[in-house]
Structure formats: C-alpha cells, structure tokens
Design an enzyme around this catalytic site. Structure first.
Site, short mmCIF file in Angstrom:
data_model
loop_
_atom_site.label_atom_id
_atom_site.label_comp_id
_atom_site.label_asym_id
_atom_site.label_seq_id
_atom_site.Cartn_x
_atom_site.Cartn_y
_atom_site.Cartn_z
N HIS A 175 3.71 -2.20 3.21
CA HIS A 175 3.75 -0.85 2.50
C HIS A 175 5.27 -0.79 1.71
O HIS A 175 6.30 -1.02 2.22
CB HIS A 175 3.61 0.01 3.61
N ASP B 28 0.87 -1.10 -0.14
CA ASP B 28 -0.07 0.02 0.00
C ASP B 28 0.92 1.11 -0.11
O ASP B 28 2.07 1.26 0.46
CB ASP B 28 -0.75 0.05 1.26
N ASP B 29 0.31 2.09 -0.36
CA ASP B 29 0.67 3.77 -0.50
C ASP B 29 1.71 4.20 -1.36
O ASP B 29 2.41 5.37 -1.07
CB ASP B 29 1.27 4.07 1.14
N HIS C 91 -5.99 3.03 -4.18
CA HIS C 91 -5.85 3.35 -3.00
C HIS C 91 -6.40 4.60 -2.66
O HIS C 91 -5.72 5.44 -1.76
CB HIS C 91 -4.66 2.87 -2.41
N HIS D 17 -5.19 9.73 -0.11
CA HIS D 17 -4.97 9.04 1.11
C HIS D 17 -5.24 10.10 2.43
O HIS D 17 -4.48 10.20 3.31
CB HIS D 17 -3.73 8.47 1.20
ZN LIG Z 1 -2.75 3.13 3.03
#
Ligand SMILES: [Zn+2]
Length: 243
Positions: A205, A60-61, A110, A114
């Site tokens: 991540h 993620d991210d 995502h 965010h």
């Molecule tokens: Zn995230």
C-alpha cells in the site's frame, strides 16, 4: 454440492441437508474472502512458471503523499509497478496519478470510494463504483484501465456480474505483505521474502511511511537476488487499458 442437496431432500435426511448447507456457506464465505480461489470469477493472482526471475509489486489505496517517495525508490532501481488507485484519491492527487504514468508504471481501478460495505453492494452499485473510478482516471491520465482489484479482496456474485458487464480483468495477489496491519517493518520484510517466488504478485500500500521504509530495504534485496520488478500487464502479458 447440488447433488448432495437433491439427495438430502429426497432421502429426507435433514441432518445431512443442514450439514451440507453449513459446508456450502463456509465455502462461500471463504471464497468471498480468499481472492486466490477464483470462486465467483476469474482472478489473476500470479504468473505460473515465468521465463525470467520476475515479480510484480502492486500498490493499493493511493495516490497519497507517500506515492512520490515510492516512485522515487522505484526509479532508483529501474523497477516498474502497478498502482491500484481509489478514484476519489486520484481526484485529490491528479499530478501524482500523472506521474505514475509518466514514470512508466501502470494505473488500475480500485473503486471510487473503497467503501467498507463493498461486499454488500448490489451489482448496479458495484458498476457505479467501478465506472466512476475509471471515468476519473480516464479524465486525469487519458487511459481507461481494464485491471480492477476489489477492496479487501472481496469477490461475490455482484462483483462478478459487474466485472463481466464492464469487461474488466480482476487482479489479486499471491504474496500479501500485511503492510497496513503489521507495525514492525522487519516483520513485513521477512513475511514477503519468506514465501517469495518468481511470478508473484505482491500486495503493498502506498499509504504509509512504513511501506516506504520497507521498500527501501526490499528493493536492493530483490535486485541482489536477480529479480526484476515488472508491471502486472508485463508479468501476465495482458492489456492494462482499453484500446
Ligand atoms: Zn484497498
């Protein structure tokens, strides 16, 4: 719960009413923060009884400067993964987003920004976050994701309505590394391995050197244990992109 309310109101038992309300609030808050409950919408968070010994690594991210070393490691082991990308980071690192695809991995949504306020956005605001992210990904890599993972794993009625209206599939996790919280790499490693089960979706991540270091240790261990790392679409047999 509705029956309990009706009973409480008709019986005039205010203590019971207040208790029921508090219990409902508790469940709703828990439901909003534990993505596995699927309280507000259907969430895919693991594959039950997979035929082969397989897990799905998810990152993620990103994309970030730590994505290329992650991709190098995955290539060394011939493992595939899924990257839940933030739209504005795809704008910063379009070449890395393209490499995710050309290396055979899956790219997913995502949100655009965010934002830490994600749990408080209206349905229209959530739709804007999801659509902007998908527009950027589609303009960058020529694929329009159907997989979405909410920031912080937050689900609520606004998120549920937005996901339904856009026809997305919400992907959670069954194995949370806490790689952005725990500082000690070996503790992260132990945490993932301790409860590892075939069919797991593992949350990582691609945003720190720490995760790259953990990956360098965990990938050979998974291989030695006979696991194959596959994309979420292969694990769950779902379509990751709009036709
Ligand atoms: Zn995230």
């Amino acid at each position: 719960m509705a029956l309990a309310f009706a009973y409480a109101i008709f019986s005039g038992s205010w203590l019971f009413f207040v208790t029921s309300l508090l219990i409902l609030l508790g469940f709703t808050t828990w439901g909003a923060f534990d993505i596995r409950l699927g309280y507000f919408l259907r969430v895919f968070y693991r594959k039950k009884n997979p035929a082969a010994k397989q897990v799905a690594l998810t990152f993620d991210d990103g994309p970030s400067v730590f994505t290329p070393p992650v991709l190098d490691l995955l290539r060394d082991f011939d493992f595939k993964a899924t990257f839940f990308c933030i739209g504005k980071e795809v704008q910063h690192f379009p070449d890395i987003a393209n490499r995710i695809l050309s290396d055979g991995h899956t790219i997913a949504n995502h949100t655009f920004s965010h934002t830490t306020n994600f749990g408080f956005l209206s349905t229209e605001q959530v739709i804007a976050e999801l659509e902007t992210c998908n527009n950027i990904i589609s303009a960058t890599v020529d694929r329009r994701p159907t997989f979405f993972r909410p920031p912080f794993g937050v689900t609520n009625p606004s998120v549920a309505k937005a996901v339904q209206r856009l026809g997305l599939q919400t992907i959670g996790w069954s194995n949370r590394s806490l790689d952005t919280v725990i500082k000690d790499e070996d503790r992260i490693l132990r945490r993932v391995l301790r409860k590892l089960q075939s069919g797991d979706i593992i949350l990582l991540h691609d945003t720190t050197q720490r995760t790259v270091n953990v990956l360098r240790k965990i990938l050979p261990m998974l291989k030695a244990e006979g696991y194959v790392c596959v994309s979420v679409d292969d694990l769950l047999n779902l379509q990751a992109y709009e036709a």
